[in-house]
Design an enzyme around this catalytic site. Structure first.
Site, PDB file in Angstrom:
ATOM      1  N   CYS A  45     -30.579 -11.811  25.854  1.00 55.90           N
ATOM      2  CA  CYS A  45     -30.762 -13.253  26.059  1.00 55.90           C
ATOM      3  C   CYS A  45     -31.726 -13.762  24.989  1.00 55.90           C
ATOM      4  CB  CYS A  45     -31.326 -13.521  27.455  1.00 55.90           C
ATOM      5  SG  CYS A  45     -31.924 -15.202  27.696  1.00 55.90           S
TER       6      CYS A  45
ATOM      7  N   HIS B 182     -30.232 -19.430  29.532  1.00 53.91           N
ATOM      8  CA  HIS B 182     -31.545 -19.192  30.149  1.00 53.91           C
ATOM      9  C   HIS B 182     -32.073 -20.597  30.435  1.00 53.91           C
ATOM     10  CE1 HIS B 182     -35.582 -16.817  30.150  1.00 53.91           C
ATOM     11  NE2 HIS B 182     -35.877 -18.076  30.466  1.00 53.91           N
TER      12      HIS B 182
ATOM     13  N   HIS C  81     -33.589 -23.993  30.658  1.00 54.05           N
ATOM     14  CA  HIS C  81     -34.574 -24.614  29.760  1.00 54.05           C
ATOM     15  C   HIS C  81     -34.548 -26.124  29.910  1.00 54.05           C
ATOM     16  CE1 HIS C  81     -30.791 -24.031  27.552  1.00 54.05           C
ATOM     17  NE2 HIS C  81     -31.064 -25.147  26.887  1.00 54.05           N
TER      18      HIS C  81
HETATM   19  P1  5GP Z   1     -28.810 -26.161  24.999  1.00 47.48           P
HETATM   20  O1  5GP Z   1     -27.760 -26.530  23.979  1.00 47.48           O
HETATM   21  O2  5GP Z   1     -28.478 -24.851  25.678  1.00 47.48           O
HETATM   22  O3  5GP Z   1     -29.131 -27.256  25.977  1.00 47.48           O
HETATM   23  O4  5GP Z   1     -30.152 -25.972  24.204  1.00 47.48           O
HETATM   24  C1  5GP Z   1     -30.432 -24.857  23.430  1.00 47.48           C
HETATM   25  C2  5GP Z   1     -31.420 -25.287  22.387  1.00 47.48           C
HETATM   26  O5  5GP Z   1     -32.016 -24.128  21.837  1.00 47.48           O
HETATM   27  C3  5GP Z   1     -30.800 -26.071  21.228  1.00 47.48           C
HETATM   28  O6  5GP Z   1     -31.411 -27.351  21.138  1.00 47.48           O
HETATM   29  C4  5GP Z   1     -31.074 -25.196  20.007  1.00 47.48           C
HETATM   30  O7  5GP Z   1     -31.391 -25.951  18.862  1.00 47.48           O
HETATM   31  C5  5GP Z   1     -32.242 -24.347  20.470  1.00 47.48           C
HETATM   32  N1  5GP Z   1     -32.291 -23.045  19.834  1.00 47.48           N
HETATM   33  C6  5GP Z   1     -31.240 -22.167  19.673  1.00 47.48           C
HETATM   34  N2  5GP Z   1     -31.664 -21.047  19.084  1.00 47.48           N
HETATM   35  C7  5GP Z   1     -33.005 -21.189  18.856  1.00 47.48           C
HETATM   36  C8  5GP Z   1     -33.999 -20.348  18.268  1.00 47.48           C
HETATM   37  O8  5GP Z   1     -33.756 -19.212  17.818  1.00 47.48           O
HETATM   38  N3  5GP Z   1     -35.272 -20.840  18.200  1.00 47.48           N
HETATM   39  C9  5GP Z   1     -35.591 -22.080  18.693  1.00 47.48           C
HETATM   40  N4  5GP Z   1     -36.865 -22.476  18.577  1.00 47.48           N
HETATM   41  N5  5GP Z   1     -34.672 -22.901  19.269  1.00 47.48           N
HETATM   42  C10 5GP Z   1     -33.398 -22.456  19.340  1.00 47.48           C
HETATM   43 ZN    ZN Z   2     -33.321 -15.005  29.466  1.00 46.27          ZN
END
Ligand code: 5GP
Ligand code: ZN
Length: 114
Positions: free
Chosen positions: A3, A96, A98
């Protein structure tokens, strides 16, 4: 566990931390969509909002108790928005739980487009 955010918690993947304690980590999003874009995660792996239960919801409550302080630390001066994408239709890409903390500008509303 394979993850991405658990690896960030473990320090296996570097991140720019804004706040950390025993229960949560807040770090800058790698691809910010606003001047302030912080990801806040529980250290305990919960896959998404769909997986919040009476047994693990105190981790979520603790995050929301801390969000005003994290927002100040991150540089939000005039308010902010908290978003959690859940599942395919919600646009979740990292499984995960967030919370996106967004601010540093006047945000548009509504956020959804098709
Ligand atoms: P989701 O699309 O699941 O709501 O949000 C995931 C977020 O994690 C995205 O905004 C993406 O830019 C961020 N993200 C993905 N990989 C990484 C990483 O390796 N480091 C950081 N700091 N953010 C990440
Ligand atoms: Zn996790």
């Amino acid at each position: 566990m394979d993850c991405l955010f658990c690896k960030i918690i473990a320090g296996e993947i570097p991140s720019t931390k804004v706040y950390e304690d025993d229960d949560m980590l807040a770090f800058r999003d790698i691809n910010p969509v606003a001047p302030v874009h912080v990801i806040v995660i529980p250290k305990k792996h919960i896959a998404s909002m769909d997986e919040i239960t009476p047994e693990n919801s105190c981790a979520v409550a603790k995050i929301f108790e801390k969000i005003p302080e994290i927002a100040r630390l991150a540089g939000c001066e005039n308010g902010y928005r908290v978003v959690s994408n859940c599942g395919v239709d919600g646009g979740q890409t990292v499984p995960h739980l967030h919370f996106h903390l967004l601010g540093g500008m006047e945000l548009s509303w509504p956020v959804f487009t098709k």
